[in-house]
Motif scaffolding. Structure first.
Motif, PDB file in Angstrom:
ATOM      1  N   ILE A 140      -1.951  -3.963   7.404  1.00 43.62           N
ATOM      2  CA  ILE A 140      -1.688  -3.107   6.243  1.00 43.62           C
ATOM      3  C   ILE A 140      -0.175  -2.987   6.088  1.00 43.62           C
ATOM      4  O   ILE A 140       0.502  -2.407   6.942  1.00 43.62           O
ATOM      5  CB  ILE A 140      -2.315  -1.713   6.425  1.00 43.62           C
ATOM      6  N   GLU A 141       0.349  -3.560   5.015  1.00 44.88           N
ATOM      7  CA  GLU A 141       1.784  -3.535   4.773  1.00 44.88           C
ATOM      8  C   GLU A 141       2.105  -2.464   3.741  1.00 44.88           C
ATOM      9  O   GLU A 141       1.631  -2.519   2.605  1.00 44.88           O
ATOM     10  CB  GLU A 141       2.279  -4.899   4.290  1.00 44.88           C
ATOM     11  N   ALA A 142       2.915  -1.477   4.142  1.00 47.44           N
ATOM     12  CA  ALA A 142       3.245  -0.361   3.259  1.00 47.44           C
ATOM     13  C   ALA A 142       4.301  -0.756   2.247  1.00 47.44           C
ATOM     14  O   ALA A 142       5.138  -1.627   2.501  1.00 47.44           O
ATOM     15  CB  ALA A 142       3.739   0.828   4.079  1.00 47.44           C
ATOM     16  N   GLY A 144      -1.008   4.399   0.565  1.00 43.80           N
ATOM     17  CA  GLY A 144      -1.838   5.391   1.241  1.00 43.80           C
ATOM     18  C   GLY A 144      -2.653   6.256   0.301  1.00 43.80           C
ATOM     19  O   GLY A 144      -3.044   7.374   0.650  1.00 43.80           O
ATOM     20  N   THR A 183       0.828  -1.209   0.000  1.00 42.49           N
ATOM     21  CA  THR A 183       0.000   0.000   0.000  1.00 42.49           C
ATOM     22  C   THR A 183       0.865   1.263   0.000  1.00 42.49           C
ATOM     23  O   THR A 183       2.000   1.256   0.487  1.00 42.49           O
ATOM     24  CB  THR A 183      -0.931   0.038   1.222  1.00 42.49           C
ATOM     25  N   VAL A 241      -6.052  -2.969  13.992  1.00 35.73           N
ATOM     26  CA  VAL A 241      -5.439  -2.528  12.736  1.00 35.73           C
ATOM     27  C   VAL A 241      -3.944  -2.370  12.959  1.00 35.73           C
ATOM     28  O   VAL A 241      -3.498  -1.608  13.810  1.00 35.73           O
ATOM     29  CB  VAL A 241      -6.029  -1.185  12.247  1.00 35.73           C
ATOM     30  N   ILE A 263      -1.141   8.648   7.240  1.00 34.20           N
ATOM     31  CA  ILE A 263      -2.007   7.472   7.072  1.00 34.20           C
ATOM     32  C   ILE A 263      -2.522   6.985   8.417  1.00 34.20           C
ATOM     33  O   ILE A 263      -3.714   6.674   8.570  1.00 34.20           O
ATOM     34  CB  ILE A 263      -1.223   6.355   6.345  1.00 34.20           C
ATOM     35  N   LEU A 264      -1.637   6.930   9.400  1.00 28.42           N
ATOM     36  CA  LEU A 264      -2.037   6.461  10.736  1.00 28.42           C
ATOM     37  C   LEU A 264      -3.100   7.363  11.345  1.00 28.42           C
ATOM     38  O   LEU A 264      -4.048   6.884  11.992  1.00 28.42           O
ATOM     39  CB  LEU A 264      -0.811   6.370  11.640  1.00 28.42           C
ATOM     40  N   TYR A 317      -0.391  -1.476  11.159  1.00 26.83           N
ATOM     41  CA  TYR A 317       0.240  -0.839   9.987  1.00 26.83           C
ATOM     42  C   TYR A 317       1.739  -1.069  10.044  1.00 26.83           C
ATOM     43  O   TYR A 317       2.391  -0.707  11.000  1.00 26.83           O
ATOM     44  CB  TYR A 317      -0.074   0.651   9.965  1.00 26.83           C
ATOM     45  N   ARG A 318       2.256  -1.682   8.992  1.00 25.64           N
ATOM     46  CA  ARG A 318       3.692  -1.998   8.948  1.00 25.64           C
ATOM     47  C   ARG A 318       4.351  -1.205   7.832  1.00 25.64           C
ATOM     48  O   ARG A 318       3.976  -1.371   6.689  1.00 25.64           O
ATOM     49  CB  ARG A 318       3.913  -3.480   8.710  1.00 25.64           C
ATOM     50  N   LEU A 330      -6.397   6.562   9.682  1.00 20.39           N
ATOM     51  CA  LEU A 330      -6.928   5.249  10.066  1.00 20.39           C
ATOM     52  C   LEU A 330      -7.685   5.318  11.388  1.00 20.39           C
ATOM     53  O   LEU A 330      -8.673   4.602  11.579  1.00 20.39           O
ATOM     54  CB  LEU A 330      -5.786   4.228  10.177  1.00 20.39           C
ATOM     55  N   THR A 338       3.511   8.070   6.313  1.00 18.30           N
ATOM     56  CA  THR A 338       3.075   7.051   7.276  1.00 18.30           C
ATOM     57  C   THR A 338       2.300   7.694   8.419  1.00 18.30           C
ATOM     58  O   THR A 338       1.247   7.193   8.846  1.00 18.30           O
ATOM     59  CB  THR A 338       4.292   6.289   7.829  1.00 18.30           C
TER      60      THR A 338
END
Length: 425
Positions: A392-394, A369, A367, A422, A406-407, A424-425, A410, A403
């Motif tokens: 969710i793997e960036a 974003g 992803t 959730v 995006i966080l 997020y990596r 979310l 990042t």
């Protein structure tokens, strides 16, 4: 300990300790070594000299010699096969042949004949692709009636003798870029009553391959999906479809007719070219299939272009038709082009008639974003009341500043499931 005591202790240990090992233990040791090293153990002890000659599992691959010394391993291979045929004793239940850069196949016919008479059960022939000059299998391949696993790559499979009735013990068949008569391929699959796993990689095909395999559970296909016709497959639980990247988009394809026979499917893997083909060749895609596939629990969509409306519509046509989904993984390709508008079909309002009542885990990979990705995440969180985890793997090139943004976004999304986590990596 006194010198005399040390001497007595040394004398109590057998001089040739390797020779007292049980045969089964020695065989297990040698089968875990590359064949080159297994043969070298003949110098360890007098009784080990020909032990490698009785091994039931052998692998001929590039490790048998140093390819840097010669670009053509053919002469050396000829000598190896000769020694193998003259020295080996006993059954050979598993044999793997995988040698790149081989220019020809001397004595390979003799080798296959030898295996056919020595209880071969697991046979792998991975031949280097040579355009217009494929190795033609000898007829002795059809006398390997103890076969349980068969893998053939880049060879020519001839028509069998009239006495051949199929491999009635075969449970796994893998054919990659082989040349085989169309009628025989169909009959070969149907004449293996115990076939459990089937892998077909066919770059080009001008004929339709009917899949009749009542015990088949796993089917992996790479090629033009228009050339396969799923018929009798009541036990099929795992289906993986990978389309050729250069597949022509012309012609019609009935999506509903294709999926109708797979009533017991549990896992479905589709790559992006496959979804794209279904979207374009399938004509106008409705919101869902005319029937639900309640058996599908796991769905994998690889490289789905979120910027293309037809691909997204087709993907969600399938997702809507799998109401009992428990796990979904999507590898997205979205270049975060702000000139492409967000897709209305991903809005929560567009799914007023859908609830993912069984969806427990979601993974989104690669992803960046983008607006479309955030729409998808928002939709899945809002429509999954029993969701436990969303990963969710960036993509590797997403910057730290992006990042953080995006966080923050979310945290604003509503979650139908109070237990939804959730990550997020």
């Amino acid at each position: 300990m006194s010198p005399s005591g040390q001497k007595r202790a040394c004398q109590s240990v057998p001089v040739d300790i390797l020779s007292i090992l049980p045969d089964k233990a020695i065989d297990n040791i040698l089968m875990r070594l590359p064949l080159r090293e297994a043969v070298r153990t003949s110098i360890l002890a007098k009784t080990w000299r020909y032990i490698w000659c009785r091994l039931p599992q052998l692998e001929l691959d590039e490790s048998l010699w140093n390819l840097s010394q010669s670009s053509d391993p053919t002469p050396r291979f000829k000598d190896i096969v000769y020694h193998f045929l003259t020295l080996h004793e006993g059954p050979v239940t598993k044999f793997t042949f995988s040698i790149p850069n081989l220019k020809s196949y001397p004595k390979l016919d003799n080798l296959i004949y030898f295996l056919s008479r020595n209880d071969i059960q697991h046979l792998v022939l991975e031949l280097p692709p040579v355009p217009g000059d494929r190795y033609k299998l000898p007829s002795s391949i059809f006398t390997c009636l103890q076969l349980r696993n068969l893998t053939l790559e880049s060879c020519l499979i001839p028509l069998p003798p009239s006495a051949f009735k199929g491999f009635d013990k075969l449970i796994s068949l893998e054919l990659s870029y082989v040349k085989i008569p169309s009628k025989f391929l169909k009959s070969l699959i149907s004449s293996c009553p115990l076939l459990d796993k089937l892998v077909l990689r066919i770059a080009e095909s001008s004929y339709v391959i009917e899949i009749n395999a009542p015990m088949l559970k796993s089917f992996h296909f790479f090629g033009d999906i228009r050339c396969i016709c799923l018929k009798t497959i009541p036990r099929l639980s795992k289906l993986s479809l990978w389309c050729c990247e250069y597949l022509e988009r012309s012609g019609k394809f009935d999506i509903a007719k294709f999926f109708e026979p797979i009533s017991g499917l549990d896992d479905l893997h589709l790559d992006n070219h496959c979804v794209e083909f279904l979207a374009r060749a399938g004509g106008a895609v409705s919101k869902r299939l005319p029937f639900d596939l309640n058996c599908v629990k796991h769905l994998y969509l690889h490289c789905s272009y979120l910027g293309k409306l037809d691909i997204i519509s087709c993907a969600f046509c399938l997702i809507r038709s799998f109401p009992c989904l428990q796990y979904m993984e999507i590898q997205v390709v979205d270049y975060n082009d702000n000139n492409i508008p967000a897709l209305e079909c991903l809005e929560v309002e567009a799914f007023s008639d859908v609830i993912f009542d069984h969806l427990r885990e979601v993974k989104l990979r690669n992803t960046v974003g983008s607006k479309r990705e955030m729409q998808l995440i928002k939709l899945l969180l809002a429509k999954s009341p029993v969701l436990v985890k969303m990963v969710i793997e960036a993509s590797w090139f997403v910057k730290t500043s992006a990042t953080i943004k995006i966080l923050k976004e979310l945290t604003k999304f509503q979650r139908a499931s109070p237990k939804a986590e959730v990550v997020y990596r």
